[in-house]
Motif scaffolding. Structure first.
Motif, mmCIF file in Angstrom:
data_model
loop_
_atom_site.group_PDB
_atom_site.id
_atom_site.type_symbol
_atom_site.label_atom_id
_atom_site.label_comp_id
_atom_site.label_asym_id
_atom_site.label_seq_id
_atom_site.Cartn_x
_atom_site.Cartn_y
_atom_site.Cartn_z
ATOM 1 N N LYS A 68 24.239 102.803 70.995
ATOM 2 C CA LYS A 68 23.782 103.570 69.841
ATOM 3 C C LYS A 68 22.737 104.608 70.241
ATOM 4 N N ILE A 70 22.852 106.626 72.728
ATOM 5 C CA ILE A 70 23.419 107.841 73.330
ATOM 6 C C ILE A 70 23.098 109.018 72.413
ATOM 7 N N ARG A 71 22.497 110.065 72.991
ATOM 8 C CA ARG A 71 21.966 111.143 72.155
ATOM 9 C C ARG A 71 22.961 112.259 71.887
ATOM 10 N N GLU A 72 23.819 112.543 72.852
ATOM 11 C CA GLU A 72 24.751 113.655 72.697
ATOM 12 C C GLU A 72 26.186 113.152 72.665
ATOM 13 N N ASN A 73 27.025 113.929 72.026
ATOM 14 C CA ASN A 73 28.426 113.537 71.896
ATOM 15 C C ASN A 73 29.102 113.425 73.260
ATOM 16 N N GLN A 74 29.905 112.395 73.402
ATOM 17 C CA GLN A 74 30.687 112.178 74.613
ATOM 18 C C GLN A 74 32.148 111.940 74.246
ATOM 19 N N SER A 101 29.215 103.243 68.715
ATOM 20 C CA SER A 101 28.480 104.501 68.869
ATOM 21 C C SER A 101 29.222 105.653 68.204
ATOM 22 N N GLU A 102 28.550 106.310 67.274
ATOM 23 C CA GLU A 102 29.150 107.471 66.615
ATOM 24 C C GLU A 102 29.197 108.680 67.541
ATOM 25 N N LYS A 103 28.584 108.584 68.704
ATOM 26 C CA LYS A 103 28.571 109.687 69.662
ATOM 27 C C LYS A 103 29.751 109.655 70.633
ATOM 28 N N ASN A 136 30.864 115.359 78.540
ATOM 29 C CA ASN A 136 29.889 115.772 77.541
ATOM 30 C C ASN A 136 30.551 116.673 76.503
ATOM 31 N N LYS A 137 29.765 117.233 75.610
ATOM 32 C CA LYS A 137 30.359 118.002 74.520
ATOM 33 C C LYS A 137 30.995 119.306 75.001
ATOM 34 N N GLU A 197 23.321 111.446 80.929
ATOM 35 C CA GLU A 197 23.844 112.593 80.181
ATOM 36 C C GLU A 197 23.836 113.877 81.003
#
Length: 203
Positions: A68, A70-74, A101-103, A136-137, A197
């Protein structure tokens, strides 16, 4: 590389789609890629194992919090095939983590339908699966994992060095190890990888 990854993502499946394909193959007595009796039998066995894991996997509160955080979308892009025994042991954990995790967006592609992608992520020159590519994004590679945890890899490698081949004995030993480990090795390694990240993966 980025073009190969983006093209693979266009045809990637969600976990639910992959499980539906899995189910349909078992019902028809078939498998993906080059069909052999052995691969068809493994597909049936793996579907049963993955369904059981889907129902029984439980992450600790510490593990849940890690994913949870994790700060950036993966994007977790997985190369696999339904007949792969190691994949049946790891994909349910990837999915459980993505649910937490929503990321994390989990995407799945078949190895034999994506040779260019697979050949960019060989293991000692072999098309070993599953292979997890963490992006990463911007769809840049953060990390790569697979086809097994370090502990499972050592088990197989030690047997290979002693006996000179991979046979049914080591496959049985590996399954017993998976049953006893209950995904702990996979979860430990994925926690470390998911939080990196900013990293340039070596391929």
């Amino acid at each position: 590389m980025k073009e190969i990854i983006e093209n693979s993502l266009k045809n990637a499946m969600e976990y639910s789609q992959y499980q539906l394909l899995f189910k349909q193959l078992v019902e028809k007595g078939r498998t993906t890629g080059e069909e052999t009796d052995e691969k068809i039998n493994y597909t049936k066995l793996n579907f049963s194992r993955s369904k059981r894991l889907d129902k029984t996997i439980k992450l600790s509160e510490k593990e849940k919090q890690c994913f949870k955080n994790i700060r950036e979308n993966q994007t977790w892009l997985v190369i696999t095939e339904p007949w792969c025994g190691d994949a049946a042991q790891s994909l349910p954990f990837f999915n459980k983590i993505a649910q937490i995790s929503e990321k994390i967006a989990l995407k799945i592609v078949l190895r034999d339908e994506n040779p260019n992608l697979m050949d960019a992520f060989l293991t000692k020159g072999s098309r070993s699966i599953p292979k997890l590519i963490i992006l990463n994004k911007e769809k840049e590679i953060l990390n790569v994992w697979g086809p097994r945890s370090s502990a499972a890899t050592k088990l197989v490698q030690d047997y290979l060095e002693e006996h000179g081949k991979i046979d049914d004995i080591v496959k049985t030993n590996l399954q017993l190890w998976y049953n006893q480990d209950k995904g702990k090795a996979i979860l430990t390694e994925l926690q470390e990888l998911a939080l990196y990240e900013k990293r340039t993966a070596s391929i």
